[in-house]
Design an enzyme around this catalytic site. Structure first.
Site, PDB file in Angstrom:
ATOM      1  N   HIS A   1     -33.256  97.703 -11.605  1.00  0.00           N
ATOM      2  CA  HIS A   1     -34.302  97.989 -10.598  1.00  0.00           C
ATOM      3  C   HIS A   1     -34.017  98.526  -9.354  1.00  0.00           C
ATOM      4  CE1 HIS A   1     -37.869  96.078 -13.064  1.00  0.00           C
ATOM      5  NE2 HIS A   1     -36.990  96.625 -13.913  1.00  0.00           N
TER       6      HIS A   1
ATOM      7  N   TYR B   1     -49.478  99.248  -3.362  1.00  0.00           N
ATOM      8  CA  TYR B   1     -49.880  99.485  -4.719  1.00  0.00           C
ATOM      9  C   TYR B   1     -49.822  98.423  -5.717  1.00  0.00           C
ATOM     10  CZ  TYR B   1     -49.975 104.192  -3.121  1.00  0.00           C
ATOM     11  OH  TYR B   1     -50.609 105.426  -2.356  1.00  0.00           O
TER      12      TYR B   1
ATOM     13  N   GLU C   1     -46.805 103.505 -14.008  1.00  0.00           N
ATOM     14  CA  GLU C   1     -47.753 103.991 -13.023  1.00  0.00           C
ATOM     15  C   GLU C   1     -47.448 105.404 -12.442  1.00  0.00           C
ATOM     16  OE1 GLU C   1     -48.626 101.266  -9.858  1.00  0.00           O
ATOM     17  OE2 GLU C   1     -49.295  99.580 -11.245  1.00  0.00           O
TER      18      GLU C   1
ATOM     19  N   TYR D   1     -43.074  90.431 -19.315  1.00  0.00           N
ATOM     20  CA  TYR D   1     -42.556  90.386 -20.426  1.00  0.00           C
ATOM     21  C   TYR D   1     -42.546  89.064 -21.688  1.00  0.00           C
ATOM     22  CZ  TYR D   1     -40.185  94.812 -19.301  1.00  0.00           C
ATOM     23  OH  TYR D   1     -39.996  96.140 -18.808  1.00  0.00           O
TER      24      TYR D   1
ATOM     25  N   GLN E   1     -28.072  98.443 -14.844  1.00  0.00           N
ATOM     26  CA  GLN E   1     -28.692  99.927 -14.465  1.00  0.00           C
ATOM     27  C   GLN E   1     -27.717 100.300 -13.142  1.00  0.00           C
ATOM     28  OE1 GLN E   1     -32.677  98.994 -13.760  1.00  0.00           O
ATOM     29  NE2 GLN E   1     -33.214  98.079 -15.744  1.00  0.00           N
TER      30      GLN E   1
END
Ligand SMILES: [Ca+2]
Length: 378
Positions: free
Chosen positions: A147, A258, A248, A269, A80
């Protein structure tokens, strides 16, 4: 069998075409890019676009591209990672400062998100950045390719907000020694504002080095926050990918926790359960959440005139959902009201100078990395 497959495929294609004609906007393809990620408007109406492999381009609204700009940081492309977000300093017209987020390589195969800024110098065919300095780094650098988060946003007071992902390591999101899995608030030069919530935080563990990153942290317990936006009342929100389920949308409060990875309305997963938000009320719960997931890539608040019914609404770029998702809010609660099928993974949605929308497709599988312009149907 072959005929059956062909028939099924044509039904899908017709369904796709019908969905397009039902959209409340016209979709005009402008040009395409090599794995585009982010887009920001220059004051003259042209755009800066990042490509994940490490290019920054200036693009006109009719799709004319500059040569790749020179003097930009090296990026660690893969998974990513690569080039991420681009943002202009609030005083760009005076100082020419452009901010870039990207994956930065480290030692031993470790890597981490970083933010650099530099002065944009434009030439006839492109341009270059000068006085480039790295003003922020994710800590610590870790192995892996996912991420990074690393969306950026300037608020009206000139503070720089960075959404920092957990790098698929889970625990950093609750670890005050790390600035990963957090929403961060910095001054424009990367220094820490005096009034951040954890400036005076002291760890109870005597073996911990307290020269850490506490001061940068505004909120914690985030997974991969790929969208941050400020609503028309000045309130900050973020949207983040949940694990298996549990995307979210969060109303971000100062010092808020959070809950990730302790709680999530999704699960691991591999099927292992993560307790839902209801089980642990000490953590802030999302204003809205999604299972199945949207897979959000970007968040914006619409403030233009071209789509007057959408003023104040959130627009979310949907990757796996291949859609733009419109969400209404009353300032504390939020709910999805419409989902526009785009038939491609959507990476970014940005409002243009006249209130039109500019969309970057992801480039993966059938998604082609196009730049699209959306205007209301007549
Ligand atoms: Ca759960």
């Amino acid at each position: 069998m072959k005929r059956l497959l062909a028939t099924t495929l044509s039904v899908f294609l017709i369904a796709g075409a019908q969905a397009q004609s039902d959209l409340p906007f016209d979709v005009e393809p402008i040009t395409s890019f090599d794995e585009p990620w982010a887009l920001a408007f220059l004051p003259d109406g042209r755009m800066l676009v990042t490509e994940r492999k490490g290019n920054l381009l200036i693009v006109t609204q009719d799709g004319q591209k500059s040569r790749p700009l020179r003097g930009i940081p090296d990026v660690d492309y893969g998974g990513q990672g690569g080039f991420g977000d681009v943002a202009l300093h609030p005083d760009f017209a005076e100082n020419g400062l452009v901010y870039l987020s990207y994956a930065e390589g480290g030692t031993g195969g470790a890597r981490g998100a970083a933010v650099a800024r530099g002065v944009l110098n434009q030439t006839e065919r492109g341009g270059y950045l000068s006085d480039v300095e790295v003003i922020w780094r994710a800590y610590p650098k870790v192995v892996g390719y996912g991420h990074y988060g690393h969306r950026m946003l300037f608020d009206d007071e000139g503070y720089l907000w960075i959404s920092s992902g957990d790098r698929q390591k889970f625990t950093p999101a609750q670890d005050m020694q790390s600035n990963m899995g957090k929403i961060l608030r910095l001054n424009d030069d990367g220094s820490v504002p005096q009034d951040n919530p954890f400036g005076n935080y002291i760890d109870q563990d005597p073996f911990v080095d307290d020269e850490g990153v506490y001061g940068q942290i505004w909120s914690l317990g985030h997974r991969n926050p790929l969208g941050i936006a400020i609503d028309l009342d000045g309130q900050l929100w973020n949207i983040e990918m949940g694990p298996s389920g549990g995307d979210e949308l969060n109303r971000i409060v100062r010092g808020g926790n959070y809950g990730y990875p302790v709680v999530s309305n999704g699960d691991h997963y591999d099927g292992r359960e993560i307790p839902d938000h209801d089980k642990r009320p000490e953590f802030l719960k999302p204003a809205a959440w999604w299972t199945p997931v949207i897979s959000p890539g970007h968040l914006m608040v619409y403030s233009g005139d071209l789509f007057p019914d959408w003023r104040g609404d959130f627009l979310v770029a949907g990757l796996k959902s291949q859609a733009i998702v419109r969400i209404e809010t009353d300032g504390s609660n939020a709910r999805e009201v419409e989902r526009y099928a785009m038939n491609a993974r959507i990476r970014t949605v940005v409002q243009g100078p006249a209130g039109e929308l500019w969309v970057l497709e992801d480039e993966r599988a059938q998604s082609r990395g196009r730049l699209l312009k959306l205007t209301p149907k007549d």
